[in-house]
Design an enzyme around this catalytic site. Structure first.
Site, PDB file in Angstrom:
ATOM      1  N   GLY A  94      19.564 -15.412   4.369  1.00  0.00           N
ATOM      2  CA  GLY A  94      20.644 -15.043   5.163  1.00  0.00           C
ATOM      3  C   GLY A  94      20.413 -14.752   6.350  1.00  0.00           C
ATOM      4  O   GLY A  94      20.661 -13.653   6.948  1.00  0.00           O
ATOM      5  N   ALA A  95      19.617 -15.657   7.212  1.00  0.00           N
ATOM      6  CA  ALA A  95      19.095 -15.275   8.425  1.00  0.00           C
ATOM      7  C   ALA A  95      19.969 -15.936   9.594  1.00  0.00           C
ATOM      8  O   ALA A  95      19.725 -15.616  10.660  1.00  0.00           O
ATOM      9  CB  ALA A  95      17.663 -15.936   8.830  1.00  0.00           C
ATOM     10  N   SER A  96      21.146 -16.313   9.334  1.00  0.00           N
ATOM     11  CA  SER A  96      21.776 -17.249  10.361  1.00  0.00           C
ATOM     12  C   SER A  96      22.978 -16.328  11.216  1.00  0.00           C
ATOM     13  O   SER A  96      23.230 -16.661  12.204  1.00  0.00           O
ATOM     14  CB  SER A  96      22.596 -18.352   9.732  1.00  0.00           C
ATOM     15  OG  SER A  96      23.551 -17.872   8.703  1.00  0.00           O
ATOM     16  N   SER A  97      23.217 -15.293  10.534  1.00  0.00           N
ATOM     17  CA  SER A  97      24.324 -14.234  11.431  1.00  0.00           C
ATOM     18  C   SER A  97      24.085 -12.954  10.925  1.00  0.00           C
ATOM     19  O   SER A  97      23.229 -12.647   9.914  1.00  0.00           O
ATOM     20  CB  SER A  97      25.947 -14.829  10.934  1.00  0.00           C
ATOM     21  OG  SER A  97      26.007 -14.596   9.685  1.00  0.00           O
ATOM     22  N   SER A 149      24.912  -1.922  -0.613  1.00  0.00           N
ATOM     23  CA  SER A 149      25.830  -1.599   0.163  1.00  0.00           C
ATOM     24  C   SER A 149      26.430  -0.299  -0.511  1.00  0.00           C
ATOM     25  O   SER A 149      25.903   0.188  -1.470  1.00  0.00           O
ATOM     26  CB  SER A 149      27.058  -2.669  -0.107  1.00  0.00           C
ATOM     27  OG  SER A 149      28.261  -2.331   0.298  1.00  0.00           O
ATOM     28  N   TYR A 186      32.689  -8.110  -5.364  1.00  0.00           N
ATOM     29  CA  TYR A 186      31.411  -7.463  -4.472  1.00  0.00           C
ATOM     30  C   TYR A 186      30.904  -6.355  -5.069  1.00  0.00           C
ATOM     31  O   TYR A 186      29.678  -6.335  -4.861  1.00  0.00           O
ATOM     32  CB  TYR A 186      32.010  -7.421  -3.051  1.00  0.00           C
ATOM     33  CG  TYR A 186      31.107  -7.023  -2.082  1.00  0.00           C
ATOM     34  CD1 TYR A 186      30.525  -7.928  -1.389  1.00  0.00           C
ATOM     35  CD2 TYR A 186      31.194  -5.708  -1.554  1.00  0.00           C
ATOM     36  CE1 TYR A 186      29.285  -7.674  -0.432  1.00  0.00           C
ATOM     37  CE2 TYR A 186      30.070  -5.482  -0.829  1.00  0.00           C
ATOM     38  CZ  TYR A 186      29.331  -6.199  -0.129  1.00  0.00           C
ATOM     39  OH  TYR A 186      28.688  -5.699   0.879  1.00  0.00           O
ATOM     40  N   ILE A 204      23.276  -9.292   9.876  1.00  0.00           N
ATOM     41  CA  ILE A 204      22.127  -8.253   9.959  1.00  0.00           C
ATOM     42  C   ILE A 204      21.063  -9.262   9.751  1.00  0.00           C
ATOM     43  O   ILE A 204      20.105  -9.018  10.268  1.00  0.00           O
ATOM     44  CB  ILE A 204      22.369  -7.451   8.435  1.00  0.00           C
ATOM     45  CG1 ILE A 204      23.435  -6.495   8.609  1.00  0.00           C
ATOM     46  CG2 ILE A 204      20.913  -6.871   8.120  1.00  0.00           C
ATOM     47  CD1 ILE A 204      23.757  -5.871   7.311  1.00  0.00           C
ATOM     48  N   GLY A 205      21.042 -10.235   9.018  1.00  0.00           N
ATOM     49  CA  GLY A 205      19.919 -11.326   8.972  1.00  0.00           C
ATOM     50  C   GLY A 205      19.714 -11.817  10.659  1.00  0.00           C
ATOM     51  O   GLY A 205      18.343 -11.916  10.628  1.00  0.00           O
TER      52      GLY A 205
END
Length: 327
Positions: free
Chosen positions: A13-16, A142, A155, A18-19
């Site tokens: 999940g590095a694209s946007s 979360s 969620y 927190i990542g």
């Protein structure tokens, strides 16, 4: 920062959001990065960004709901760097709307990504950690782990399930003191996540009040790499929510329900969206990656549905009054 410089870190999940913030932060401190998300072209942008900041980085397009693809991600990291020191499970999605009006496929995909995606990550990397005799697994959870999240129930289910998973995993690994499982509990973070997700509220969603920066979460993640511990809670709102959930669960449930219902019924002129409308289509980023890969969501700039700060203050006052009467 000796534990970060030279460490091999996989970020799912590095694209946007927190990542991407975490990738930038660790790149500045000399980590070797393995970046994963679904969109290849976005990953290349982030990879180039991290290399300019001083990191040795590779991009491995990966859908975390595919266990075989996640195993291939772990193998790609080992093939390039010879080991994995840290694995960060950050990929996440969501769908917002009345529970029975959200298609069941969207509930399933939310749980598949947020819960099973992290299970897949742990399953791929733990054998590597065990062979090495050391490793740090960091899971992004979360405040929905503790606090009811009306209109985002799947969620909340995924995040609550993660807490049970990580607690059980820690118990299983307690005789391996150099294998660490760490949980991160941020309060509301200003990322594009809500804009990316599916929206069945009939409103464009915004968030009012104080929000946590993605880079604050990134700094917390870095602190867990340097000094692993079971959990890290970020932000006053997260601590307050955890306390309220422990001491006054029924008033908290009532207050959150009232606040969310009120917030989702407020929209400024021209801000209404058709039911199911969200950036990227009715299902948002659930089944296809978004084009936007920003770090920040920019929620304080938009004018649309807001969870009113005054309503949150009223909810806190009601809970405080209830606690005073109990005492």
């Amino acid at each position: 920062m000796p534990r970060i410089q030279g460490s091999v870190v996989v970020i799912a999940g590095a694209s946007s959001g927190i990542g991407r913030a975490t990738a930038q932060h660790l790149a500045r401190h000399g980590a070797h990065l393995v970046l994963a998300s679904r969109r290849a072209e976005t990953l290349e942008v982030v990879r180039g960004e991290c290399e300019r900041l001083g990191a040795d980085a590779i991009a491995v397009p990966t859908d975390v709901t595919d266990a075989a693809a996640v195993r291939a991600l772990a193998e790609a990291a080992r093939a390039r760097f010879g080991r994995i020191d840290v694995w960060i499970n950050n990929a996440g999605v969501g769908t917002v709307g009345p529970f029975d009006e959200v298609p069941i496929e969207e509930h399933e995909q939310t749980i598949r990504t947020n819960l099973l995606g992290q299970v897949n990550g742990a399953h791929a990397v733990l054998p590597v950690f065990k062979r090495q005799g050391a490793g740090v697994l960091i899971n992004l959870l979360s405040i929905g782990t503790w606090v009811p999240t009306p209109y985002a129930s799947s969620y909340a289910a995924s995040k609550s399930g993660l807490r049970g998973f990580t607690e059980s995993l820690r118990a299983e690994l307690q005789d391996r003191p150099d294998l660490h499982v760490c949980d991160v509990f941020p309060s509301v973070v200003d990322t594009p996540g809500l804009r990316h997700g599916a929206n069945h509220t009939g409103q464009k969603i915004e968030v009012a009040g104080p929000m946590t920066s993605p880079f604050e979460v990134a700094e917390t993640v870095a602190s867990l790499i340097r000094r692993p511990r079971d959990s890290a809670v970020i932000g006053v709102a997260a601590w307050a929510s955890r306390l309220a959930a422990a001491v006054a669960p029924k008033p908290l449930r009532w207050a959150v329900g009232v606040v969310m219902k009120r917030g989702l019924s407020i929209g400024e002129k021209g801000s209404r969206a058709r039911p199911g409308e969200a950036q990227g289509g009715s299902a948002g980023n659930l089944f296809a990656p978004p084009e936007d890969h920003a770090v920040y969501g920019g929620f304080r700039k938009g004018a649309a549905v807001r969870i009113p700060t005054k309503a949150w203050m009223a909810a806190a006052g009601i809970i405080g009054f209830w606690l005073a009467r109990r005492r």
